[in-house]
Write an enzyme that holds these catalytic residues in place. Sequence first.
Site, PDB file in Angstrom:
ATOM      1  N   HIS A 238     104.497  13.501 -49.651  1.00  0.00           N
ATOM      2  CA  HIS A 238     104.682  13.192 -48.561  1.00  0.00           C
ATOM      3  C   HIS A 238     104.723  12.298 -47.620  1.00  0.00           C
ATOM      4  CE1 HIS A 238     100.707  15.371 -50.274  1.00  0.00           C
ATOM      5  NE2 HIS A 238     100.058  14.882 -50.217  1.00  0.00           N
TER       6      HIS A 238
ATOM      7  N   HIS B  80      99.557  19.531 -50.345  1.00  0.00           N
ATOM      8  CA  HIS B  80     100.092  20.237 -51.296  1.00  0.00           C
ATOM      9  C   HIS B  80      99.989  21.924 -51.943  1.00  0.00           C
ATOM     10  CE1 HIS B  80      96.628  16.735 -50.366  1.00  0.00           C
ATOM     11  NE2 HIS B  80      97.675  16.256 -51.937  1.00  0.00           N
TER      12      HIS B  80
END
Lengths: 332, 216
Positions: A56, A219
């Site tokens: 991320h 995700h």
Amino acid sequence: MKKLINRPEDVLADALKGIDAAHPELRVDHQHRVIYRARPKADGKVGLISGGGSGHEPLHGGFVGPGMLDAACCGEVFTSPTPDQMQEATSVVDRGAGVLHIVKNYTGDVMNFEMAGEMAAADSGVRVETVVTDDDVAVQDSTWTAGRRGVGVTVLLEKIVGAAAEEGRDLDAVVELAKRVNGQGRSMGMALTSCTVPAAGKPTFDLPEDEMEMGVGIHGEPGRRRVPLAGAAEIAEMLVEPVLADLDFTGGPSIVMLNGMGGSPLIELYLMYGEVATLLEKAGVQVARTLVGNYITSLDMAGASVTVLKADDELIRLWDAPVETAGLRWGV
Amino acid sequence: MGSLSVVEAVTVDRLVAWLSAFRDAVHEHGDYLTELDSAIGDADHGANLIRGMDAVMAAVEQSPGSAGDLLKKVGMTLVTSVGGASGPLYGTFFLRAATAAGDATVLDGPALLAALRAGLEGIVARGKAEAGDKTMYDALAPAMGAFEEALASGAEPDVAARAAADAAAAGRDATEPMLALKGRASYLGERSVGHLDPGAASSALLVAALADTLES
């Protein structure tokens, strides 16, 4: 799979080496996979730790530094870090005023931080408080799910709460502020493509050329629904509408983030922001501060998310306070 | 009430052999577990369990002492090496089983069952899962039930473990039509229906590894 990696199983360790080499103002504990400030903050100030699965970036390691986090615990790609990492980071950053754990609402992250809190309380006596971010309006029925996911507001929270901790506010005040920021922020994301987890070697999901995923998480977990591909103006509407439907942002200043998922170029993100800004203005939302770029990404996924935070003079002041991290830097 | 049968004892070495068999199973089925996880999760379950069980087997190489010592080491290793949701869940399973097993160096059938049950209760406490939520609980709970029933009817631990493995496999298969209510799969809503739960699938491997080990 074409990626700039050596071996899939070494991605995190190798990336931490690069972070270490690029940022002398950070200290990387390669054994525990924790990124610290090289110069710890002063005694008596609250420590801020966050962490989560990797992939991320710049979240969270890119937000370690004066004005933001004291440490970031790095998990494997899309996998929560482990309690021993958080426990180690907690004891290292504690300056005698306690430590706040900033946790995105995912089952694994919450459970691992929970175990870390139990272990820290039993072993070291450091006072640990936790705030869980859950700003993703794409999750409609939070009663029948693991609850709303923590996404974009986490970035804004780490900045604002980081400034408050730097000012010397005590742990209770920092926790109260963190909960307020989380409660006043909402996000919605979308994907044009899947992402490819290095260890899996192929895209997490198939998304045909003429479709997109609305309400996607960070995700590669699918979202609310799959819809036909549309133009930016229409996509912006699909992102902004559920955010504004969830909270009234009128009557005060707002901080807005147009975030890229990692695989969309900045020109598209600015183009999207133009559409979002028009919609927000039409809805009577007064945008006081703006952030456009890749701040909470999902590997190589193409797509974007919108985060709107209902602010006030205090939050704007904390937002404007100096910050000196790899991912955000101003006022220094 | 008739007395339980005289049961064959499960030694610490046998428990190590069980863990080794589970390690082999997650290696063999790692891609399959990851594939299940791509459908309704985040595509890392196989890789995470492989990393965890490799770490476990490295950690238990030295003489593990009592069953409790061994299981505690397994739990701590999983908690500190796996991450995600499966780290705390599998880790808590073994940590609670360790407490139940205590200083014993051999476990008879009821003692083994008590340890496994304590582990399952730990999973429930950590993950707050209930029957039908489409989680590892849906494989492990029927397995415990079958193990207990087999022991009560006088079966030896190896036979009971096989019954448990069969029940775990059936429990795993039963997750396919379920709507996920916990974990990342829950965000899929109706789209989680029609897929096996990856945690239930790896749990079924764990119980199958126990049956294989006790039979050998």
